[in-house]
Design a protein around this motif. Structure first.
Motif, PDB file in Angstrom:
ATOM      1  N   UNK A  84      31.828  23.438   9.789  1.00  0.00           N
ATOM      2  CA  UNK A  84      31.962  23.905  11.174  1.00  0.00           C
ATOM      3  C   UNK A  84      31.593  25.376  11.323  1.00  0.00           C
ATOM      4  N   UNK A  85      31.943  26.204  10.315  1.00  0.00           N
ATOM      5  CA  UNK A  85      31.678  27.641  10.448  1.00  0.00           C
ATOM      6  C   UNK A  85      30.188  27.939  10.547  1.00  0.00           C
ATOM      7  N   UNK A  86      29.338  27.050   9.992  1.00  0.00           N
ATOM      8  CA  UNK A  86      27.888  27.266  10.025  1.00  0.00           C
ATOM      9  C   UNK A  86      27.202  26.467  11.128  1.00  0.00           C
ATOM     10  N   UNK A  87      27.980  25.753  11.957  1.00  0.00           N
ATOM     11  CA  UNK A  87      27.354  24.921  12.987  1.00  0.00           C
ATOM     12  C   UNK A  87      26.560  25.742  14.012  1.00  0.00           C
ATOM     13  N   UNK A  88      27.093  26.870  14.549  1.00  0.00           N
ATOM     14  CA  UNK A  88      26.253  27.654  15.474  1.00  0.00           C
ATOM     15  C   UNK A  88      24.939  28.097  14.842  1.00  0.00           C
ATOM     16  N   UNK A  89      24.994  28.511  13.580  1.00  0.00           N
ATOM     17  CA  UNK A  89      23.776  28.932  12.893  1.00  0.00           C
ATOM     18  C   UNK A  89      22.824  27.766  12.697  1.00  0.00           C
ATOM     19  N   UNK A  90      23.370  26.595  12.332  1.00  0.00           N
ATOM     20  CA  UNK A  90      22.525  25.419  12.116  1.00  0.00           C
ATOM     21  C   UNK A  90      21.811  25.008  13.399  1.00  0.00           C
ATOM     22  N   UNK A  91      22.528  25.039  14.529  1.00  0.00           N
ATOM     23  CA  UNK A  91      21.910  24.671  15.806  1.00  0.00           C
ATOM     24  C   UNK A  91      20.849  25.691  16.200  1.00  0.00           C
ATOM     25  N   UNK A  92      21.143  26.985  15.999  1.00  0.00           N
ATOM     26  CA  UNK A  92      20.164  28.018  16.342  1.00  0.00           C
ATOM     27  C   UNK A  92      18.921  27.908  15.454  1.00  0.00           C
ATOM     28  N   UNK A  93      19.116  27.665  14.153  1.00  0.00           N
ATOM     29  CA  UNK A  93      17.965  27.511  13.255  1.00  0.00           C
ATOM     30  C   UNK A  93      17.162  26.263  13.593  1.00  0.00           C
ATOM     31  N   UNK A  94      17.862  25.192  13.976  1.00  0.00           N
ATOM     32  CA  UNK A  94      17.140  23.985  14.387  1.00  0.00           C
ATOM     33  C   UNK A  94      16.283  24.272  15.608  1.00  0.00           C
ATOM     34  N   UNK A  95      16.855  24.992  16.574  1.00  0.00           N
ATOM     35  CA  UNK A  95      16.082  25.364  17.765  1.00  0.00           C
ATOM     36  C   UNK A  95      14.911  26.262  17.392  1.00  0.00           C
ATOM     37  N   UNK A  96      15.146  27.208  16.468  1.00  0.00           N
ATOM     38  CA  UNK A  96      14.065  28.078  16.030  1.00  0.00           C
ATOM     39  C   UNK A  96      12.941  27.274  15.398  1.00  0.00           C
ATOM     40  N   UNK A  97      13.306  26.308  14.551  1.00  0.00           N
ATOM     41  CA  UNK A  97      12.300  25.503  13.855  1.00  0.00           C
ATOM     42  C   UNK A  97      11.485  24.684  14.837  1.00  0.00           C
ATOM     43  N   UNK A  98      12.199  24.033  15.773  1.00  0.00           N
ATOM     44  CA  UNK A  98      11.495  23.238  16.775  1.00  0.00           C
ATOM     45  C   UNK A  98      10.509  24.103  17.553  1.00  0.00           C
ATOM     46  N   UNK A  99      10.919  25.327  17.869  1.00  0.00           N
ATOM     47  CA  UNK A  99      10.050  26.194  18.661  1.00  0.00           C
ATOM     48  C   UNK A  99       8.987  26.880  17.814  1.00  0.00           C
ATOM     49  N   UNK A 116       6.042  34.877  26.515  1.00  0.00           N
ATOM     50  CA  UNK A 116       6.883  35.263  25.381  1.00  0.00           C
ATOM     51  C   UNK A 116       8.333  35.436  25.845  1.00  0.00           C
ATOM     52  N   UNK A 117       8.522  36.135  26.963  1.00  0.00           N
ATOM     53  CA  UNK A 117       9.875  36.337  27.501  1.00  0.00           C
ATOM     54  C   UNK A 117      10.481  35.022  27.987  1.00  0.00           C
ATOM     55  N   UNK A 118       9.664  34.192  28.645  1.00  0.00           N
ATOM     56  CA  UNK A 118      10.173  32.902  29.131  1.00  0.00           C
ATOM     57  C   UNK A 118      10.661  32.046  27.977  1.00  0.00           C
ATOM     58  N   UNK A 119       9.886  32.005  26.895  1.00  0.00           N
ATOM     59  CA  UNK A 119      10.291  31.213  25.744  1.00  0.00           C
ATOM     60  C   UNK A 119      11.589  31.714  25.141  1.00  0.00           C
ATOM     61  N   UNK A 120      11.759  33.026  25.037  1.00  0.00           N
ATOM     62  CA  UNK A 120      12.973  33.601  24.444  1.00  0.00           C
ATOM     63  C   UNK A 120      14.202  33.272  25.284  1.00  0.00           C
ATOM     64  N   UNK A 121      14.116  33.461  26.597  1.00  0.00           N
ATOM     65  CA  UNK A 121      15.268  33.205  27.457  1.00  0.00           C
ATOM     66  C   UNK A 121      15.564  31.705  27.541  1.00  0.00           C
ATOM     67  N   UNK A 122      14.522  30.888  27.551  1.00  0.00           N
ATOM     68  CA  UNK A 122      14.721  29.441  27.665  1.00  0.00           C
ATOM     69  C   UNK A 122      15.455  28.883  26.458  1.00  0.00           C
ATOM     70  N   UNK A 123      15.002  29.240  25.261  1.00  0.00           N
ATOM     71  CA  UNK A 123      15.641  28.679  24.069  1.00  0.00           C
ATOM     72  C   UNK A 123      17.019  29.280  23.860  1.00  0.00           C
ATOM     73  N   UNK A 124      17.215  30.540  24.229  1.00  0.00           N
ATOM     74  CA  UNK A 124      18.531  31.155  24.075  1.00  0.00           C
ATOM     75  C   UNK A 124      19.553  30.445  24.961  1.00  0.00           C
ATOM     76  N   UNK A 125      19.177  30.132  26.187  1.00  0.00           N
ATOM     77  CA  UNK A 125      20.084  29.406  27.092  1.00  0.00           C
ATOM     78  C   UNK A 125      20.387  28.014  26.552  1.00  0.00           C
ATOM     79  N   UNK A 126      19.353  27.304  26.103  1.00  0.00           N
ATOM     80  CA  UNK A 126      19.544  25.947  25.607  1.00  0.00           C
ATOM     81  C   UNK A 126      20.379  25.903  24.340  1.00  0.00           C
ATOM     82  N   UNK A 127      20.082  26.791  23.391  1.00  0.00           N
ATOM     83  CA  UNK A 127      20.808  26.795  22.121  1.00  0.00           C
ATOM     84  C   UNK A 127      22.269  27.193  22.330  1.00  0.00           C
ATOM     85  N   UNK A 128      22.529  28.154  23.208  1.00  0.00           N
ATOM     86  CA  UNK A 128      23.914  28.536  23.494  1.00  0.00           C
ATOM     87  C   UNK A 128      24.677  27.377  24.121  1.00  0.00           C
TER      88      UNK A 128
END
Length: 412
Positions: A143-158, A324-336
């Protein structure tokens, strides 16, 4: 300073210390690269051969409807069956569809009925694959690594949104769309192999399964009974219909507005995906932001504002920076949003709740169909600008009426 930087890097990639997650990460990197090559090639094939935004809308409609109709069933199956085995089955089906499309295009061209058939099949595959993929992540890391795992998964997909479209633009221009479809088919071998190599302890004996209908109803009741979860689901779904289609609408910007061809389309999508990687890396290294409702809403409103500016700007030179900015804000909102939701939902209903969230995949296609149809009537710029404005209004209403969302922190 050096020690602090090293610690920040370890935090940003902590989920990769777990073998099963590394295997899934590798499979996702390869498979999603092939999938984005395929998506760009398919959109370009439709627009280049028909010249019609309405045909592009029809293809995306065929992709989206099966997801909306079947994703709740897929979520129930993810809670009833071994998730890894179910995911292997869905990947095998997707590989067959990719082989079929590649063969059609390479040996004689794909008629519209074949493209629509494959698009419908992909919608069915996605309805079962996405709930099980996202719910499986929680089984691969503590559980402690779940936020990181989801963020890395989003990073990989993108990250694959950079590699895939860039490769697709080059391959379409030199070898043709059929090769993109063939490479996508080959990529599924890697993800199936990575799933096969995972090691799990013996599965616990599961309680007797409810009938399918009651199982789906139980998941819906859980969401309806928790106001915060319900709002998180709505925050995921509503902006998706208006916002996510911007990636597909870029095809019309490249073909009609900027007239820069498939290579230019690949470049535009690469900048959008590059911003997504930046946003995901930021969340991976800052877990406090990744689980913050206030930051989630800030990213959402920023995303809508950037889409409005991009749609209004007549300058091609500015487009990459805005994307570039749209992609950053879009994935940050979705991953959060995904992080907060997964940390709040118990594992026994996780697949069903995630399947409700995954309705956004169908809404992406329906939103793309609606946006493409609107673009055919009033132009791509106006269509995208209206979408961005809807996101701005929605975000402002949530901020004014749902203060509990901005107080969320760590899934509490």
């Amino acid at each position: 300073m050096v020690r602090r930087s090293a610690s920040r890097i370890r935090t940003a990639f902590s989920a990769l210390s777990h073998r099963n997650y590394r295997l899934m990460w590798t499979g996702t990197l390869v498979s999603n690269t092939g999938d984005w090559m395929d998506q760009v090639a398919l959109n370009w094939l439709v627009v280049a051969t028909t010249g019609s935004p309405f045909q592009l809308a029809l293809v995306n409609l065929c992709r989206g409807l099966p997801i909306l109709l079947l994703v709740l069933v897929g979520g129930a199956m993810a809670d009833r069956l071994p998730r890894r085995r179910l995911m292997m089955l869905t990947q095998a089906v997707a590989m067959v569809l990719a082989i079929f499309l590649a063969a059609m295009v390479i040996w004689g061209g794909a008629p519209l009925w074949a493209i629509l058939t494959v698009a419908t099949g992909r919608g069915i595959f996605t309805a079962f694959n996405m709930p099980v993929r996202h719910s499986l992540i929680s089984e691969l890391v503590p559980r402690r690594d779940l936020p990181n795992a989801i963020a890395l998964h989003s990073m990989t997909v993108n990250l694959t949104k950079i590699i895939g479209p860039a490769l697709a633009g080059l391959i379409i221009a030199t070898l043709g769309t059929g090769v993109c479809f063939a490479l996508n088919a080959a990529s599924f071998v890697v993800v199936i192999g990575s799933l096969q190599a995972m090691r799990f302890p013996p599965e616990p004996i599961r309680a007797p399964s409810l009938p399918l209908g009651r199982s789906i109803a139980e998941g819906l009741s859980f969401v309806r009974g928790d106001r915060t979860v319900l709002m998180l689901v709505l925050i995921a779904l509503v902006p998706t219909f208006f916002g996510q289609p911007y990636l597909s609408i870029l095809t019309l910007f490249a073909h009609d507005v900027f007239q820069i061809g498939p290579e230019g389309l690949g470049l535009l999508m690469a900048f959008a995906a590059g911003g997504s990687v930046i946003g995901a890396l930021m969340l991976a290294s800052l877990p406090g932001i990744a689980a913050s409702g206030w930051w989630m809403m800030a990213f959402l409103i920023g995303f809508g504002a950037i889409l409005v500016v991009f749609a209004a700007s007549p300058y091609l030179a500015v487009a990459p920076v805005l994307l570039l900015a749209a992609g950053a804000f879009h994935i940050a909102y979705n991953a959060a949003n995904n992080t907060i939701l997964q940390m709040r939902v118990p594992n026994e209903v996780r697949g069903r709740v995630i399947s409700i969230l995954m309705l956004n995949r169908g809404l992406v296609q329906l939103g793309t169909a609606a946006s493409a149809g609107l673009a055919g009537l009033i132009g791509a710029r106006w269509a995208l600008g209206i979408n961005g404005l809807f996101i701005l209004v929605f975000g402002a209403l949530v901020l004014l009426r749902e203060r509990r969302i901005t107080r969320l922190n760590g899934g509490d």
